[in-house]
Design an enzyme around this catalytic site. Structure first.
Site, PDB file in Angstrom:
ATOM      1  N   GLY A  50      42.999  49.152 -79.613  1.00  0.00           N
ATOM      2  CA  GLY A  50      44.324  49.665 -79.909  1.00  0.00           C
ATOM      3  C   GLY A  50      44.457  51.124 -79.509  1.00  0.00           C
ATOM      4  O   GLY A  50      43.489  51.801 -79.142  1.00  0.00           O
TER       5      GLY A  50
ATOM      6  N   HIS B  33      51.337  55.112 -98.558  1.00  0.00           N
ATOM      7  CA  HIS B  33      50.948  54.261 -97.437  1.00  0.00           C
ATOM      8  C   HIS B  33      51.508  52.869 -97.674  1.00  0.00           C
ATOM      9  O   HIS B  33      51.603  52.402 -98.814  1.00  0.00           O
ATOM     10  CB  HIS B  33      49.418  54.192 -97.338  1.00  0.00           C
TER      11      HIS B  33
ATOM     12  N   SER C 243      52.776  49.685 -89.967  1.00  0.00           N
ATOM     13  CA  SER C 243      51.929  50.474 -90.847  1.00  0.00           C
ATOM     14  C   SER C 243      52.483  51.887 -90.920  1.00  0.00           C
ATOM     15  O   SER C 243      52.904  52.442 -89.891  1.00  0.00           O
ATOM     16  CB  SER C 243      50.489  50.494 -90.328  1.00  0.00           C
TER      17      SER C 243
END
Length: 302
Positions: A261, A108, A94
Site C-alpha cells: 500500500g 480514530h 480509515s
C-alpha cells in the site's frame, strides 16, 4: 446467505469519506482537506485526504483505499490458511484526527471489507472496523456520550453486540509493553460475516455513519477550553503512545505495508508533533494523573 457485492460496499465507502470530510471541515471552520489519488502497481489504489493547520484540527486524515491482488501476504494467511492461492480485494475508509487543543481527544475510526475468491469455490469475505477515543484530559461527560452513541447504533443488531465489541476494543487497543490502554475505547469488530452479507453490511454502515455523531459534539464542547504549555507538553507526550501502538501492534498498519500500500497514506495516522520523555510520572492528584487512574483502566461507562 445473501451474496457479497463489493461494488455496493465501495460506493458506500466513497460516500462515507466525503461525508466525514465535510463534517470535519464544518467543525474546523477554516481549513480544507487536500486530496491525493494514488494507484497501486499490483492492483487498486485510493484517495487520501489530509487537513493540516486548521483552527481546531492540527491534522486530520481520512483515507479511502481499495487494493487487490492475486496472492495475500504472509500476515493475512498465517491464521487463515484457506486464503492461500485466492485473489483478493480489500477496501476501507480509515481516519485519525489530531486536534490542536489538548482538551479535545484524538480519535480514530475505520470500516473495511475483505473478499477472497477462487474459481469454483465459495468466496471468503468479512467486514471489520470500529472507532475509539483517546483523550489527554479525561471528561466523564464526553466518554459517556461516546459510548452511548456506540451502544445505540449497536442496539438494532442484538443486545450482546455493544458489550462484545466494546470489550474487543478494550482488548485490541492495548499497549501490552506498557500494560496500558491507548484510550477509553469504543467499538472494534472483525471477521463479521454473520448472519448474512446484508446484515453485516448494515452494521458496518451504522458504525461508519455513527462516527461523527459520537465525535463532533465532544469537539464542540471542548474546542474553546483554554490551554497552555503544560497541557500541550502532556498532549505531545501522550501522542507518543499513539505512535507506539500503530507501529508495534496495529494489524492494519502491517497489512497495508505488506500488501504494498501507499506508505504516506498508511502512516497518515501519525501525529504531526510528538515527544517522548524518559521515566515520566504525572504529579499526584493532577489532571494528568487522573487520566491514568480514572480513564485508561477499562470500565463500563454507561
Amino acid at each position: 446467505m445473501s451474496h457479497p457485492h463489493a461494488n455496493q460496499v465501495k460506493a458506500f465507502l466513497l460516500q462515507l469519506q466525503q461525508h466525514i470530510c465535510a463534517g470535519l471541515e464544518a467543525a474546523d471552520g477554516g481549513a480544507r482537506f487536500r486530496e491525493d489519488s494514488w494507484e497501486r502497481p499490483a492492483g487498486g489504489g485510493g484517495k487520501s485526504r489530509v487537513l493540516t493547520g486548521g483552527a481546531v484540527f492540527e491534522q486530520a486524515g481520512v483515507n479511502f483505499s481499495h487494493v487487490s491482488g492475486t496472492a495475500l501476504p504472509a500476515s493475512a494467511t498465517a491464521h487463515r490458511p484457506e486464503l492461500a492461492g485466492r485473489r483478493f480485494e480489500a477496501m476501507g475508509v480509515s481516519l485519525v484526527i489530531h486536534p490542536e487543543n489538548p482538551y479535545i481527544p484524538t480519535s480514530h475510526a475505520n470500516v473495511r471489507f475483505f473478499i477472497a475468491e477462487k474459481d469454483g469455490e465459495t468466496p471468503v469475505w468479512w467486514f471489520g472496523g470500529g472507532f475509539d477515543l483517546t483523550p489527554y484530559y479525561g471528561n466523564v461527560e464526553d466518554v459517556v456520550h461516546w459510548h452511548t452513541v456506540a451502544r445505540d447504533l449497536c442496539a438494532p443488531f442484538g443486545a450482546d453486540t455493544y458489550p462484545k465489541y466494546k470489550q474487543w476494543c478494550d482488548e485490541y487497543f492495548y499497549l501490552k509493553h506498557r500494560d496500558e490502554a491507548r484510550g477509553v475505547g469504543g467499538l472494534f469488530f472483525d471477521d463479521l460475516n454473520q448472519p448474512d452479507f446484508d446484515t453485516s453490511f448494515a452494521f458496518m454502515q451504522a458504525v461508519g455513519n455513527g462516527f461523527l455523531d459520537a465525535y463532533l459534539p465532544i469537539v464542540a464542547r471542548r474546542k474553546a477550553t483554554p490551554w497552555g504549555e503544560r497541557e500541550r507538553q502532556f498532549q505531545l507526550y501522550r501522542r507518543g503512545r499513539y505512535v507506539e501502538f500503530n507501529l508495534v501492534w496495529d494489524r492494519g498498519t502491517l497489512f497495508g505495508l505488506q500488501t504494498g500500500g501507499r506508505t504516506e497514506s498508511i502512516l497518515m495516522s501519525m501525529p504531526p508533533l510528538v515527544r517522548w520523555e524518559y521515566g515520566y510520572q504525572p504529579q499526584a492528584g493532577s489532571p494528568e494523573a487522573a487520566l491514568y487512574s480514572d480513564f485508561l483502566p477499562p470500565r463500563d461507562w454507561i
